[in-house]
Design an enzyme around this catalytic site. Structure first.
Site, mmCIF file in Angstrom:
data_model
loop_
_atom_site.group_PDB
_atom_site.id
_atom_site.type_symbol
_atom_site.label_atom_id
_atom_site.label_comp_id
_atom_site.label_asym_id
_atom_site.label_seq_id
_atom_site.Cartn_x
_atom_site.Cartn_y
_atom_site.Cartn_z
ATOM 1 N N ASN A 292 -6.375 9.638 7.460
ATOM 2 C CA ASN A 292 -5.504 9.427 6.306
ATOM 3 C C ASN A 292 -6.265 9.082 5.019
ATOM 4 O O ASN A 292 -5.642 8.816 3.988
ATOM 5 C CB ASN A 292 -4.450 8.360 6.612
ATOM 6 C CG ASN A 292 -5.032 6.981 6.892
ATOM 7 O OD1 ASN A 292 -6.161 6.687 6.489
ATOM 8 N ND2 ASN A 292 -4.290 6.131 7.582
ATOM 9 N N PRO B 222 2.855 2.619 18.247
ATOM 10 C CA PRO B 222 3.752 1.968 17.297
ATOM 11 C C PRO B 222 3.003 1.742 15.982
ATOM 12 O O PRO B 222 1.834 1.372 16.002
ATOM 13 C CB PRO B 222 4.070 0.629 17.968
ATOM 14 C CG PRO B 222 2.899 0.353 18.843
ATOM 15 C CD PRO B 222 2.334 1.687 19.266
ATOM 16 N N SER B 223 3.654 1.977 14.852
ATOM 17 C CA SER B 223 3.015 1.697 13.565
ATOM 18 C C SER B 223 2.857 0.191 13.411
ATOM 19 O O SER B 223 3.684 -0.584 13.883
ATOM 20 C CB SER B 223 3.894 2.241 12.431
ATOM 21 O OG SER B 223 3.497 1.654 11.205
ATOM 22 N N ASP C 293 -2.110 1.310 -3.316
ATOM 23 C CA ASP C 293 -3.014 0.230 -3.748
ATOM 24 C C ASP C 293 -4.449 0.727 -3.883
ATOM 25 O O ASP C 293 -5.387 -0.074 -3.956
ATOM 26 C CB ASP C 293 -2.937 -0.977 -2.808
ATOM 27 C CG ASP C 293 -3.380 -0.647 -1.390
ATOM 28 O OD1 ASP C 293 -3.396 0.549 -1.044
ATOM 29 O OD2 ASP C 293 -3.705 -1.576 -0.632
ATOM 30 N N SER D 28 0.797 -1.237 0.000
ATOM 31 C CA SER D 28 0.000 0.000 0.000
ATOM 32 C C SER D 28 0.829 1.286 0.000
ATOM 33 O O SER D 28 1.503 1.584 -0.976
ATOM 34 C CB SER D 28 -0.934 -0.078 1.203
ATOM 35 O OG SER D 28 -1.854 0.950 1.162
HETATM 36 C C1 G16 Z 1 -2.944 0.563 6.629
HETATM 37 C C2 G16 Z 1 -4.224 0.292 7.379
HETATM 38 C C3 G16 Z 1 -4.805 1.599 7.875
HETATM 39 C C4 G16 Z 1 -3.778 2.348 8.702
HETATM 40 C C5 G16 Z 1 -2.457 2.497 7.944
HETATM 41 C C6 G16 Z 1 -1.355 3.016 8.828
HETATM 42 O O1 G16 Z 1 -3.234 1.367 5.525
HETATM 43 O O2 G16 Z 1 -5.126 -0.369 6.534
HETATM 44 O O3 G16 Z 1 -5.940 1.305 8.642
HETATM 45 O O4 G16 Z 1 -4.243 3.611 9.032
HETATM 46 O O5 G16 Z 1 -2.030 1.240 7.474
HETATM 47 O O6 G16 Z 1 -1.210 2.118 9.890
HETATM 48 P P1 G16 Z 1 -0.048 2.243 10.939
HETATM 49 O O7 G16 Z 1 -0.149 3.614 11.508
HETATM 50 O O8 G16 Z 1 -0.324 1.159 11.938
HETATM 51 O O9 G16 Z 1 1.244 2.062 10.204
HETATM 52 P P2 G16 Z 1 -2.639 1.068 4.087
HETATM 53 O O10 G16 Z 1 -3.313 2.045 3.206
HETATM 54 O O11 G16 Z 1 -1.165 1.235 4.190
HETATM 55 O O12 G16 Z 1 -3.045 -0.354 3.830
#
Ligand code: G16
Length: 565
Positions: free
Chosen positions: A404, A528-529, A304, A82
């Site tokens: 986002n 944390p991400s 994506d 993504s």
């Molecule tokens: C994914 C998740 C989203 C999330 C994003 C960032 O998005 O589907 O729900 O907001 O990651 O997540 P994090 O802050 O945990 O890194 P995508 O568009 O990358 O699939």
């Protein structure tokens, strides 16, 4: 392994031995890389693409297991990272309803992905099947649908995935090829639905259903002004081109950043994540000078095409962001008006349906205030579509958006049944009822979808007769900052209260509270991400100076506490 007595024990034992030998042979080619710990995160596994072949192999085993467990229902597998940089890749499983994998199975995925030898992988897999009471023989049906985005590492990962599938007999397998994440979710949902009630279970079905509903909703309001779409140099580019051909002249789309084969271009200096984080135009869009005309709106997809962010240039050429929060507000109030007009209550009475919004802690404070001030119930949940989706299912119409730009609108089955049998008592009520039904077809009911969300925004703006400026006027965002902090171990950071408070590292939350208290209208949180190797810091405050101070202070504290543990 099996709990029921086999019809022919000898034949069954032989088949099992053949299966184990095929599995061993295939798995030997995909050893787990040393020194890496895999974890099924916010949206599946994500890391450097070159590290992922063994994970792909494991995901094939798990997808087959899940499908067999669910009586052969089709399970989806999407290969994408993504918004992450081009060298990353990822994989996530999709449940039969088109939703994210049942969270109780995430630990099974993590368990398999971390097996350090073929022997331990096979033993773990067989034990898992036993524990979950799943028959592995060919008589237990299984169906898998998979797709990938345009990343260069995708082809090899597909090979590893297919090698995992090859150990099983009698699988039903559909390779969709290169498509957006929402297409895969849609096809999985439609495949498992009864009597085609979710649309045709094909890629063409996806575009036909969405474009058909859009044209119905736009009616004689079109053609709309040209919309500029930054495709992040990803799979959204071919998708926008395909969608354009289905839309005809109703909405002219001009694709930008549509170079899917230029090395390093994906998500680089463009795309929804870039625009949201930097709060600025992608340089390519700025250079093209396309937004110079007043009120021209533009949007950015992510890698994506499951997220979308709108923007335009306001007075004095100032960049103005219309993010997921602004989309949620626009859409929720429009839907509330339609529900009111439809007069779904008894004997033509007013609404009986609840329209609610689901956000995360990243939602701008002004957006939450705006919604609550207009009587819209708002729920806050942790980051990740899986959390938002489930919370949205509790409303008759659940609008969920992350700031986002990741989100969609869910219509509950009981609300759709009410609409289907509703007998309107006036022309207005009849029109509103038809529009609500068309919206339920326009909007992807499985997952956040940049293309469907884009068409939804265009429909609402056209019906309201608004430009981006009027949409933007709903409220003024509080100044805010999103910062990525790199730390040695992001898993040290643990949260509670929908990620708004830290429970670890010890003592950090208390000093964060102190820092927040010093800034007018300050708010900040740290988590944390789940998709990148970093800790994310969010800060907002009344003024730009205040938010800058707060974001810097909190980032420094995060660095400091990550070292003292
Ligand atoms: C994914 C998740 C989203 C999330 C994003 C960032 O998005 O589907 O729900 O907001 O990651 O997540 P994090 O802050 O945990 O890194 P995508 O568009 O990358 O699939």
């Amino acid at each position: 392994m099996s709990t029921s007595a086999p019809a022919d024990p000898k034949k069954s034992a032989h088949e099992h031995a053949v299966f184990l030998s095929a599995l061993q042979k295939a798995a030997d080619a995909y050893p787990k890389p040393q020194g890496v710990k895999f974890s099924y995160g916010t949206a599946g596994f994500r890391t450097l693409g070159e590290r992922l072949p063994s994970v792909m192999f494991c995901c094939a085993l798990l997808a087959v297991l899940r499908s067999k467990k669910l009586g052969g229902a089709a399970i989806g597998v999407m290969i994408t990272a993504s918004h992450n940089p081009e060298q990353d890749n990822g994989v996530k499983l999709v449940d039969p309803s088109g939703e994210m994998l049942d969270p109780t199975w995430e630990s099974h995925a993590t368990l398999l992905a971390n097996c350090t030898s073929t022997e331990s992988l096979i033993t773990t897999f067989i034990d898992l099947a036993h524990h979950l009471r799943v028959e592995l023989d060919a008589c237990a049906p299984s169906s898998i649908i998979y797709a990938r985005d345009t990343r260069p590492s995708g082809k090899k990962l597909v090979e590893a995935f297919e090698a995992g599938l090859s150990a099983f007999q009698g699988l039903k397998v559909v390779d969709l090829g290169v498509h957006t994440t929402p297409v895969l979710h849609y096809v999985v949902r439609a495949t498992n639905a009864r009597d085609g009630e979710q649309g045709k279970p094909t890629v063409e079905g996806y575009y036909e259903r969405m474009a058909g509903a859009f044209k119905t909703l736009i009616g004689n309001r079109g053609p709309l002004p040209t919309l500029y779409v930054d495709c992040a140099n990803g799979v959204g580019a071919p998708a926008i081109s395909t969608l354009s051909s289905y839309l005809g002249t109703s909405l002219p789309l001009q694709a930008m950043n549509d170079s899917t084969t230029t090395p390093g271009a994906l998500n680089s200096q463009c795309g929804a994540d870039y625009v949201k984080t930097r709060q600025a135009l992608p340089p390519s869009v700025e250079d093209a000078g396309l937004l110079d005309k007043p009120d021209t709106r533009s949007c950015s997809l992510d890698g994506d095409a499951d997220r979308i962010i709108y923007y335009y240039l306001g007075e004095g050429g100032k960049f103005r962001l219309l993010d997921g929060d602004k989309i949620a507000g626009l859409v929720a109030l429009f839907l509330m008006d339609l529900v009111k007009k439809a007069k779904l209550g008894q004997e033509g009475g007013e609404d009986t349906a609840e329209v609610g919004v689901v956000q995360t802690a990243y939602a701008n404070g002004s957006s939450t205030k705006y919604l609550k001030g207009r009587g819209v119930p708002v729920t806050c949940v942790p980051t990740g579509v899986k959390h938002l989706h489930h919370a949205a299912q509790k409303y008759d119409i659940g609008v969920y958006f992350e700031a986002n730009g990741h989100g969609t609108v869910l219509f509950s089955p009981s609300f759709l049944s009410t609409l289907a049998v509703h007998e309107p008592t006036s022309p207005d009520s009849s029109t509103a009822t038809k529009q609500l039904l068309a919206l339920s077809q326009l909007i992807n009911q499985a997952v956040g979808d940049a293309l469907s969300d884009m068409l939804l925004v265009e429909v609402v703006l056209a019906h309201r007769g608004w430009t981006a400026v009027e949409w933007d006027a709903a409220y003024e965002d509080l100044p805010n900052r999103l910062v990525k902090v790199e730390v040695a171990d992001r898993f040290l950071f643990e949260t509670t209260d929908a990620e708004r408070k830290l429970t670890s590292p010890a003592g950090l939350q208390a000093v964060l509270d102190e820092a927040v208290g010093k800034v007018e209208m300050g708010r900040s949180f740290v988590r944390p991400s789940g998709t990148e190797d970093c800790v994310r810091v969010y800060a907002e405050a009344k003024t730009t100076a205040g938010v800058d101070t707060l974001a810097t202070t909190v980032s420094d504290l995060v660095k400091q506490y990550s070292k003292t543990q």
